[in-house]
Design a protein around this motif. Structure first.
Motif, PDB file in Angstrom:
ATOM      1  N   ARG A  67      36.445  46.640  32.560  1.00 24.15           N
ATOM      2  CA  ARG A  67      35.674  46.999  33.759  1.00 24.15           C
ATOM      3  C   ARG A  67      35.021  45.752  34.358  1.00 24.15           C
ATOM      4  NH1 ARG A  67      34.019  51.245  30.102  1.00 24.15           N
ATOM      5  NH2 ARG A  67      35.097  53.167  30.672  1.00 24.15           N
ATOM      6  N   ARG A  68      34.460  44.918  33.482  1.00 27.82           N
ATOM      7  CA  ARG A  68      33.809  43.679  33.943  1.00 27.82           C
ATOM      8  C   ARG A  68      34.843  42.755  34.587  1.00 27.82           C
ATOM      9  NH1 ARG A  68      32.321  40.611  29.299  1.00 27.82           N
ATOM     10  NH2 ARG A  68      34.271  39.518  29.676  1.00 27.82           N
ATOM     11  N   LEU A  69      36.026  42.641  33.982  1.00 25.76           N
ATOM     12  CA  LEU A  69      37.067  41.777  34.544  1.00 25.76           C
ATOM     13  C   LEU A  69      37.449  42.255  35.947  1.00 25.76           C
ATOM     14  CD1 LEU A  69      39.121  39.489  34.392  1.00 25.76           C
ATOM     15  CD2 LEU A  69      40.647  41.050  33.155  1.00 25.76           C
ATOM     16  N   ARG A  70      37.583  43.548  36.108  1.00 22.17           N
ATOM     17  CA  ARG A  70      37.919  44.061  37.448  1.00 22.17           C
ATOM     18  C   ARG A  70      36.822  43.713  38.447  1.00 22.17           C
ATOM     19  NH1 ARG A  70      40.482  49.401  39.987  1.00 22.17           N
ATOM     20  NH2 ARG A  70      40.032  48.786  42.108  1.00 22.17           N
ATOM     21  N   ARG A  71      35.560  43.916  38.053  1.00 25.99           N
ATOM     22  CA  ARG A  71      34.441  43.578  38.956  1.00 25.99           C
ATOM     23  C   ARG A  71      34.450  42.084  39.280  1.00 25.99           C
ATOM     24  NH1 ARG A  71      31.685  46.924  35.363  1.00 25.99           N
ATOM     25  NH2 ARG A  71      30.701  45.111  34.396  1.00 25.99           N
ATOM     26  N   THR A  72      34.723  41.257  38.268  1.00 26.31           N
ATOM     27  CA  THR A  72      34.760  39.806  38.465  1.00 26.31           C
ATOM     28  C   THR A  72      35.826  39.431  39.488  1.00 26.31           C
ATOM     29  OG1 THR A  72      33.946  39.357  36.232  1.00 26.31           O
ATOM     30  CG2 THR A  72      35.179  37.594  37.302  1.00 26.31           C
ATOM     31  N   LEU A  73      37.019  39.986  39.328  1.00 26.84           N
ATOM     32  CA  LEU A  73      38.106  39.656  40.248  1.00 26.84           C
ATOM     33  C   LEU A  73      37.851  40.219  41.642  1.00 26.84           C
ATOM     34  CD1 LEU A  73      41.240  40.098  37.953  1.00 26.84           C
ATOM     35  CD2 LEU A  73      39.971  38.005  38.487  1.00 26.84           C
ATOM     36  N   ALA A  74      37.311  41.420  41.706  1.00 24.87           N
ATOM     37  CA  ALA A  74      37.035  42.045  43.005  1.00 24.87           C
ATOM     38  C   ALA A  74      35.937  41.298  43.764  1.00 24.87           C
ATOM     39  CB  ALA A  74      36.649  43.506  42.818  1.00 24.87           C
ATOM     40  N   ALA A  75      35.081  40.574  43.043  1.00 19.25           N
ATOM     41  CA  ALA A  75      33.964  39.872  43.673  1.00 19.25           C
ATOM     42  C   ALA A  75      34.327  38.470  44.165  1.00 19.25           C
ATOM     43  CB  ALA A  75      32.796  39.776  42.687  1.00 19.25           C
ATOM     44  N   VAL A  76      35.556  38.025  43.916  1.00 17.86           N
ATOM     45  CA  VAL A  76      35.957  36.692  44.382  1.00 17.86           C
ATOM     46  C   VAL A  76      35.970  36.710  45.905  1.00 17.86           C
ATOM     47  CG1 VAL A  76      37.837  35.003  44.450  1.00 17.86           C
ATOM     48  CG2 VAL A  76      37.283  36.172  42.308  1.00 17.86           C
ATOM     49  N   PRO A  77      35.197  35.829  46.532  1.00 21.42           N
ATOM     50  CA  PRO A  77      35.149  35.852  48.000  1.00 21.42           C
ATOM     51  C   PRO A  77      36.491  35.443  48.607  1.00 21.42           C
ATOM     52  CG  PRO A  77      33.823  34.039  47.122  1.00 21.42           C
ATOM     53  CD  PRO A  77      34.342  34.803  45.958  1.00 21.42           C
ATOM     54  N   PRO A  78      36.847  36.053  49.724  1.00 17.69           N
ATOM     55  CA  PRO A  78      38.127  35.714  50.360  1.00 17.69           C
ATOM     56  C   PRO A  78      38.112  34.293  50.912  1.00 17.69           C
ATOM     57  CG  PRO A  78      36.905  37.288  51.701  1.00 17.69           C
ATOM     58  CD  PRO A  78      36.113  37.084  50.439  1.00 17.69           C
ATOM     59  N   VAL A  79      39.293  33.678  50.911  1.00 16.07           N
ATOM     60  CA  VAL A  79      39.477  32.362  51.536  1.00 16.07           C
ATOM     61  C   VAL A  79      40.563  32.507  52.596  1.00 16.07           C
ATOM     62  CG1 VAL A  79      38.714  31.071  49.491  1.00 16.07           C
ATOM     63  CG2 VAL A  79      41.128  31.616  49.770  1.00 16.07           C
ATOM     64  N   ASP A  80      40.648  31.525  53.494  1.00 23.78           N
ATOM     65  CA  ASP A  80      41.597  31.618  54.601  1.00 23.78           C
ATOM     66  C   ASP A  80      43.054  31.641  54.154  1.00 23.78           C
ATOM     67  OD1 ASP A  80      39.525  31.686  56.425  1.00 23.78           O
ATOM     68  OD2 ASP A  80      39.551  29.528  56.798  1.00 23.78           O
ATOM     69  N   ASP A  81      43.383  30.849  53.162  1.00 25.01           N
ATOM     70  CA  ASP A  81      44.767  30.762  52.693  1.00 25.01           C
ATOM     71  C   ASP A  81      44.991  31.788  51.578  1.00 25.01           C
ATOM     72  OD1 ASP A  81      47.217  30.148  51.560  1.00 25.01           O
ATOM     73  OD2 ASP A  81      46.822  28.000  51.393  1.00 25.01           O
ATOM     74  N   PRO A  82      45.826  32.812  51.807  1.00 28.05           N
ATOM     75  CA  PRO A  82      46.055  33.837  50.783  1.00 28.05           C
ATOM     76  C   PRO A  82      46.602  33.273  49.465  1.00 28.05           C
ATOM     77  CG  PRO A  82      46.892  34.588  52.896  1.00 28.05           C
ATOM     78  CD  PRO A  82      46.532  33.135  53.059  1.00 28.05           C
ATOM     79  N   ALA A  83      47.344  32.168  49.535  1.00 28.96           N
ATOM     80  CA  ALA A  83      47.847  31.554  48.302  1.00 28.96           C
ATOM     81  C   ALA A  83      46.688  30.952  47.508  1.00 28.96           C
ATOM     82  CB  ALA A  83      48.891  30.484  48.625  1.00 28.96           C
ATOM     83  N   GLU A  84      45.747  30.341  48.196  1.00 27.83           N
ATOM     84  CA  GLU A  84      44.573  29.784  47.511  1.00 27.83           C
ATOM     85  C   GLU A  84      43.680  30.898  46.961  1.00 27.83           C
ATOM     86  OE1 GLU A  84      43.586  26.629  46.490  1.00 27.83           O
ATOM     87  OE2 GLU A  84      45.687  26.302  46.985  1.00 27.83           O
ATOM     88  N   GLN A  85      43.729  32.075  47.598  1.00 31.26           N
ATOM     89  CA  GLN A  85      42.992  33.229  47.072  1.00 31.26           C
ATOM     90  C   GLN A  85      43.513  33.581  45.684  1.00 31.26           C
ATOM     91  OE1 GLN A  85      40.417  34.706  48.550  1.00 31.26           O
ATOM     92  NE2 GLN A  85      40.121  36.253  46.973  1.00 31.26           N
ATOM     93  N   LEU A  86      44.819  33.496  45.501  1.00 32.70           N
ATOM     94  CA  LEU A  86      45.413  33.790  44.189  1.00 32.70           C
ATOM     95  C   LEU A  86      44.935  32.784  43.150  1.00 32.70           C
ATOM     96  CD1 LEU A  86      49.016  34.683  45.394  1.00 32.70           C
ATOM     97  CD2 LEU A  86      47.221  36.270  44.655  1.00 32.70           C
ATOM     98  N   VAL A  87      44.832  31.518  43.543  1.00 33.58           N
ATOM     99  CA  VAL A  87      44.321  30.491  42.622  1.00 33.58           C
ATOM    100  C   VAL A  87      42.850  30.765  42.298  1.00 33.58           C
ATOM    101  CG1 VAL A  87      43.871  28.011  42.323  1.00 33.58           C
ATOM    102  CG2 VAL A  87      46.011  28.786  43.394  1.00 33.58           C
ATOM    103  N   ALA A  88      42.071  31.167  43.306  1.00 30.92           N
ATOM    104  CA  ALA A  88      40.652  31.483  43.088  1.00 30.92           C
ATOM    105  C   ALA A  88      40.505  32.663  42.124  1.00 30.92           C
ATOM    106  CB  ALA A  88      39.961  31.786  44.412  1.00 30.92           C
ATOM    107  N   LEU A  89      41.374  33.660  42.271  1.00 31.40           N
ATOM    108  CA  LEU A  89      41.350  34.793  41.338  1.00 31.40           C
ATOM    109  C   LEU A  89      41.670  34.319  39.924  1.00 31.40           C
ATOM    110  CD1 LEU A  89      43.096  37.488  43.533  1.00 31.40           C
ATOM    111  CD2 LEU A  89      40.786  37.646  42.601  1.00 31.40           C
TER     112      LEU A  89
END
Length: 194
Positions: A67-89
């Protein structure tokens, strides 16, 4: 006649909190119910009454970790580049795992996962799948990329990298796993680029 011991939610919370500390410090094999009960001022009977024993107690900790892992991943703020979003996740995933290595190991011990735990594991995977879907929709990833498959590939890379780092199997040629981590994730993402 002595009053029966009360095995209530307060005791449950105390047992879970202390069990989490013991598991974090010593791993699942080092989680002794006698030590746990003594530390909380109760008996092992309370652990059995509230959790059904050690497997049920560990399961409750693992379920909360998903549950915590899901909250952690869901809380990653969006970035302009969707590929960089995957790296941020991926970075958020790594941070979550390094926060509690023994619990992370328990989360991926298939023998501990019942149907409910597997559902929580699947739910923790959802933010990554959704981010891949956004990357495909934005035409950053190939149009034929199947989001769950791409997300599984990323998760596999993440899990492998984290496990290597946690268990000190990082090759000597890699000076700092934290610096190499994003580069490896970018390489995996680049394999799916449009």
């Amino acid at each position: 006649m002595p009053r029966p011991k009360v095995h209530d939610d307060v005791l449950r919370a105390k047992l879970r909190a202390r069990a989490g500390e013991l598991l974090s410090a010593h791993g699942v094999s080092g989680l002794s119910l006698r030590t746990l009960a003594a530390d909380v001022g109760t008996s092992t009977t309370a652990v059995y009454a509230l959790f059904g024993g050690k497997p049920g107690l560990v399961k409750s900790l693992v379920d909360d970790a998903f549950r915590r892992l899901r909250r952690t991943l869901a809380a990653v703020p969006p970035v302009d580049d969707p590929a960089e979003q995957l790296v941020a996740l991926g970075e958020a995933y790594r941070s979550d795992a390094l926060h509690d290595p023994h619990l992370y190991d328990a989360m991926f011990d298939r023998g501990r996962l019942d149907a409910e735990s597997r559902e929580l594991q699947e739910a923790a995977f959802t933010p990554l799948v959704e981010a891949v879907e956004r990357a495909v929709d934005a035409k950053v990833l190939r149009h034929d990329a199947h989001p769950p498959t791409v997300a599984l590939g990323l998760w596999s890379a993440l899990h492998g990298l984290v496990t290597i780092q946690l268990h000190a199997h990082t090759p000597d040629a890699v000076d700092d796993p934290a610096k190499g981590f994003p580069a490896v994730l970018r390489a995996v993402v680049d394999g799916w680029r449009a």
